[in-house]
Design an enzyme around this catalytic site. Structure first.
Site, PDB file in Angstrom:
ATOM      1  CE1 TYR A   1      33.025   2.461  11.857  1.00 50.66           C
ATOM      2  CE2 TYR A   1      32.091   2.168   9.661  1.00 50.66           C
ATOM      3  CZ  TYR A   1      32.022   2.698  10.946  1.00 50.66           C
ATOM      4  OH  TYR A   1      30.932   3.451  11.314  1.00 50.66           O
TER       5      TYR A   1
ATOM      6  CG  PHE B   1      34.572   4.937  19.021  1.00 52.29           C
ATOM      7  CD1 PHE B   1      34.214   5.320  17.734  1.00 52.29           C
ATOM      8  CD2 PHE B   1      35.920   4.824  19.334  1.00 52.29           C
ATOM      9  CE1 PHE B   1      35.181   5.603  16.790  1.00 52.29           C
ATOM     10  CE2 PHE B   1      36.890   5.098  18.377  1.00 52.29           C
ATOM     11  CZ  PHE B   1      36.530   5.484  17.102  1.00 52.29           C
ATOM     12  CG  ASP B   2      30.700   3.665  14.534  1.00 55.51           C
ATOM     13  OD1 ASP B   2      29.696   2.937  14.604  1.00 55.51           O
ATOM     14  OD2 ASP B   2      30.882   4.488  13.615  1.00 55.51           O
TER      15      ASP B   2
ATOM     16  CB  ILE C   1      38.413  11.552  10.420  1.00 56.51           C
ATOM     17  CG1 ILE C   1      38.643  10.040  10.330  1.00 56.51           C
ATOM     18  CG2 ILE C   1      37.305  11.904  11.397  1.00 56.51           C
ATOM     19  CD1 ILE C   1      39.096   9.410  11.639  1.00 56.51           C
TER      20      ILE C   1
ATOM     21  CE1 TYR D   1      34.863  12.657  14.355  1.00 55.98           C
ATOM     22  CE2 TYR D   1      36.241  10.824  15.072  1.00 55.98           C
ATOM     23  CZ  TYR D   1      35.180  11.306  14.318  1.00 55.98           C
ATOM     24  OH  TYR D   1      34.431  10.453  13.550  1.00 55.98           O
TER      25      TYR D   1
ATOM     26  CG  PHE E   1      38.919   3.667  12.581  1.00 50.82           C
ATOM     27  CD1 PHE E   1      37.547   3.498  12.650  1.00 50.82           C
ATOM     28  CD2 PHE E   1      39.465   4.863  13.037  1.00 50.82           C
ATOM     29  CE1 PHE E   1      36.733   4.502  13.145  1.00 50.82           C
ATOM     30  CE2 PHE E   1      38.668   5.873  13.526  1.00 50.82           C
ATOM     31  CZ  PHE E   1      37.286   5.692  13.583  1.00 50.82           C
TER      32      PHE E   1
END
Length: 556
Positions: free
Chosen positions: A47, A57-58, A77, A103, A120
């Protein structure tokens, strides 16, 4: 962004909404097949996570390691749990996830601000099927090693397993190299018996077990020094391997003859009634005492099935076996030696004993099936079965005799290929077998069946006195006295001097008088009650009128 995702952006489909909470999905690359993962499955994904302004961010690509987690258990999540359930293997998709499914108001500082909508890009690489055994999340099974064939154990079966149980932190709870138990009786904790019924031979699985299927509120104290205690209300992880099992089946519907297979037999064929079987046989008492041993010398033990040459439970058990099969039969006294003491070759079998037979079916020769016989052989076979039924009837074994007569009829039921002479012979046999079977059913108090059998005879021979006589007996027991009277009068017209028919007529008249007397008494009681009720009603009416009059008078 990862190059693989960028290469496929031209294949992006229309965005679709998943559920009613604002989750959106665009397919970048179609997956394979039609299956999608379900709650409890362990999925493996790559991902890339970004904010709406494109800030990444990731990414699992940065670590060059796919991410694994169990779906639907709150390990990620909510947007991931909801979205990945819609994906097929190999599929790539872009998910837009609102704050409520990500979040929320707090965000995830420092990379994700409060109330952030996230995107995502996810590729579903694979997943490991996890079975929710109890449909309540209490026992989740992940297959580590696939088993053989398709069969799984049932409640009566005896299984051999290996297991290792640990707490969620990895502490050892219990470990067993090999343990044998009957499935319905269970072992260690409730989860084992439930899980093993879903497993194939040789399968190895990881069980995630909630407290209600482990040790509940009480927990468990360690048994050995290297084991730890299970605290109250603790989940455990069990690695379980089904090494093998012995199938246990119910030979009789009342569960009084059980068969445990030790060695599977060959093919599908089994002995039928009348088959000649050759076996090796050891009979034992519950304490292991051997009372019988046959077929272990140079000569195999031979007997004919359904001829009462051995006890009933052994007869029935052998009929379920295949050539080469080795099994243990557990036989209740009702199908063994009953309430009588029995003296056998090596030891006495006490009254009311459950007995155990180790049986190897070495070979057998089936009695010829119907389709293998020519018309003359069918008539001869029917005659033999009828005579066997007659012998059993004389021994007062009415149920077995009834089955012999039914078997005799099966050989000649369809006579379209018979010659005229053979049809005449078959008709004589049909009448005889149905009459004799009716006599059995009278003894067994199956009166409705008696009526059917006698009616069949009378359809073929309307002046058959025996059929009329036996149908009268059944009608009397069924309290169809009018029908009984019609049949008895017809029988007397045909054979006025028949002593049995005269006696039955006398009995019928007594029954009619008895029922008439009962009817008279019954209706007499009803009329008496009705008269009494009318009298009470008229009396109450008069009293009511008096009260009304008094009320009027007082008011005046």
């Amino acid at each position: 962004m990862d190059e693989n995702f960028e290469e496929n952006m031209d294949q992006v489909e229309e965005e679709e909404e998943i559920g009613n909470d604002g989750l959106k999905k665009k397919i970048i690359k179609e997956g394979d097949g039609y299956e999608t993962p379900i709650n409890g499955d362990e999925v493996e994904v790559h991902y890339v996570g970004s904010l709406l302004d494109g800030t990444r961010f990731d990414s699992s690509f940065d670590r060059d390691v796919p991410f694994k987690f169990k779906l639907g258990l709150g390990h990620v999540i909510q947007g991931w749990d909801d979205g990945i359930k819609t994906m097929k293997k190999g599929e790539k998709a872009l998910f837009t996830i609102p704050p409520a499914l990500a979040y929320g108001e707090s965000g995830s500082p420092p990379t994700i601000p409060p109330n952030a909508t996230l995107q995502f890009e996810v590729e579903l690489l694979s997943w490991t099927k996890v079975k929710d055994i109890c449909k309540d999340g209490g026992i989740l099974k992940t297959i580590l090693t696939e088993g053989e064939n398709w069969q799984t154990p049932k409640d009566p079966d005896e299984v051999l397993v290996k297991y290792e149980a640990r707490l969620d932190d990895g502490s050892l709870v219990s470990k067993s190299e090999e343990v044998e138990f009957i499935v319905k009786d269970g072992c260690f904790c409730p989860a084992l018996s439930r899980a093993v019924k879903t497993m194939k031979k040789g399968e190895k699985s990881l069980l995630t077990v909630k407290p209600q299927y482990a040790f509940g509120e009480k927990g468990r104290e360690p048994t050995y020094g290297d084991e730890c205690a299970v605290p109250p209300n603790s989940s455990i992880q069990i690695t379980l391997e089904l090494v093998s099992w012995k199938t246990v089946s119910e030979v009789t519907s009342d569960n009084k003859v059980l068969k445990k297979i030790l060695i599977e037999g060959e093919g599908y064929d089994r002995p039928n009634d009348g088959a000649v079987v050759q076996v090796k046989l050891i009979g034992k008492l519950q304490d292991g005492t051997v009372f019988l041993k046959k077929g272990y010398d140079e000569v195999l033990f031979e007997f004919k099935v359904d001829e009462e040459q051995v006890i009933d439970g052994l007869d029935r058990g052998v009929k379920t076996m295949k050539k080469g099969e080795v099994s243990v039969l557990t036989i209740h006294p009702d199908y063994a030696f009953g309430s009588n003491e029995s003296h056998q070759e090596y030891a006495t079998v006490p009254a009311n004993s459950t007995v155990y037979y180790d049986v190897e079916l070495v070979s057998f020769e089936k009695e010829k099936d119907l389709w293998e016989l020519n018309t003359l052989e069918k008539i001869e076979a029917s005659g033999r079965k009828k005579e066997e039924g007659n012998i059993l009837f004389k021994k007062q074994k009415y149920e077995r005799a009834s089955k012999r007569y039914e078997k005799a009829l099966s050989f000649i039921e369809y006579d379209s290929a018979f010659s005229e002479d053979e049809k005449q012979q078959a008709n004589v046999l049909k009448i005889s077998c149905n009459l004799n079977n009716a006599a059995c059913k009278l003894k067994l108090r199956d009166y409705k069946h008696v009526v059917k059998l006698c009616t069949k005879v009378l359809d073929a021979d309307s002046k058959n006195v025996k059929a009329l006589y036996r149908r009268v007996q059944a009608y009397i027991q069924l309290v169809d006295l009018d029908l009984a009277e019609m049949d008895i009068k017809k029988a007397l017209e045909i054979d006025p001097d028949n002593r049995d028919v005269k006696l039955e007529y006398k009995l019928l008249r007594e029954k009619v008088k008895e029922y008439n007397k009962k009817d008279a008494q019954f209706y007499g009681n009803i009329f008496a009650k009705m008269n009494k009720l009318e009298h009470l009603n008229s009396t109450n009416g008069a009293r009511k009128q008096d009260v009304v009059s008094m009320t009027i008078d007082s008011k005046a």
